[in-house]
Design an enzyme around this catalytic site. Structure first.
Site, PDB file in Angstrom:
ATOM      1  N   GLY A  13     -18.433 -30.895  45.861  1.00 23.28           N
ATOM      2  CA  GLY A  13     -18.444 -31.708  44.647  1.00 23.28           C
ATOM      3  C   GLY A  13     -19.552 -32.729  44.714  1.00 23.28           C
ATOM      4  N   CYS A  14     -19.343 -33.826  44.037  1.00 23.36           N
ATOM      5  CA  CYS A  14     -20.348 -34.886  43.970  1.00 23.36           C
ATOM      6  C   CYS A  14     -20.644 -35.440  45.360  1.00 23.36           C
ATOM      7  CB  CYS A  14     -19.838 -35.998  43.057  1.00 23.36           C
ATOM      8  SG  CYS A  14     -20.954 -37.398  42.969  1.00 23.36           S
ATOM      9  N   PHE A  15     -21.923 -35.545  45.689  1.00 19.30           N
ATOM     10  CA  PHE A  15     -22.274 -36.024  47.023  1.00 19.30           C
ATOM     11  C   PHE A  15     -21.928 -37.490  47.229  1.00 19.30           C
ATOM     12  CE2 PHE A  15     -26.931 -35.441  45.422  1.00 19.30           C
ATOM     13  CZ  PHE A  15     -26.877 -36.550  44.591  1.00 19.30           C
ATOM     14  N   TRP A  16     -21.741 -38.263  46.166  1.00 19.80           N
ATOM     15  CA  TRP A  16     -21.349 -39.665  46.340  1.00 19.80           C
ATOM     16  C   TRP A  16     -20.007 -39.762  47.055  1.00 19.80           C
ATOM     17  CZ3 TRP A  16     -22.114 -40.953  40.482  1.00 19.80           C
ATOM     18  CH2 TRP A  16     -23.483 -40.957  40.174  1.00 19.80           C
TER      19      TRP A  16
END
Length: 187
Positions: free
Chosen positions: A18-21
């Site tokens: 998913g989102c790397f953040w």
């Protein structure tokens, strides 16, 4: 040479979930992790931009490159955290983030990592750890492209933003609850 002068042995893990953040924020909190870099991997375009990856045409996944000390935390332990903080049963999606760039994937940097990942996925499947089949792809790592500077350390710099509060923070809380013994000690 004393023990304190010995060079630290480091390995690199590359994970997409998913989102790397989200991944960056969690893995920066893990004992034995030296650094976490958000970026892109698994695609066809050299030096992709965030905009290109978000449009879905490059084939890249948002991923993190994790430098870690295997004497402190094993690759398998990192994978156990990875599987706990994202949905490995969802194809090309994590929550409201939809597209191949949000796929669940492990990019092995060695044969040992490849076998460890495949063995763990097999074990999780056999024990029915999830209500659906794990769809996480395991492949050999290719080129990793660091993301633009504004993505690095994103959660720390933007913790008050709604996405960080409603998506990233719960993943950090889940990690801290489930893996308290793996949490980085305060400096």
């Amino acid at each position: 040479m004393t023990d304190n002068d010995m060079p630290v042995s480091r390995e690199v893990a590359i994970l997409a979930g998913g989102c790397f953040w989200c991944l960056e924020a969690v893995f920066k909190d893990v004992e034995g992790v030296a650094s976490v870099t958000s970026g892109y991997t698994g695609g066809r375009t050299d030096a992709p931009t965030y905009q290109q990856v978000c449009e879905g045409g490059t084939g890249h996944a948002e991923a993190v490159q994790i430098a870690f000390d295997p004497a402190v935390i094993s690759y398998k332990d990192l994978l156990e955290i990875f599987f706990a903080i994202h949905d490995p049963t969802s194809v090309n999606r994590q929550g409201n983030d939809i597209g191949t760039q949000y796929r669940s994937a492990i990019f092995a940097t060695s044969d040992e990592q490849l076998h460890t990942a495949l063995d763990l996925i097999e074990y999780l499947g056999e024990t029915r750890a999830y209500p659906s089949a794990i769809v996480t792809k395991v492949e050999r790592a290719g080129r990793f492209w660091p993301a633009e500077a504004y993505h690095h350390n994103y959660y720390v710099r933007n913790a008050d933003q709604p996405y960080c509060q409603y998506v990233v923070a719960p993943k950090i809380a889940k990690f801290r609850e489930k893996f308290a013994s793996r949490r980085r000690k305060p400096d």
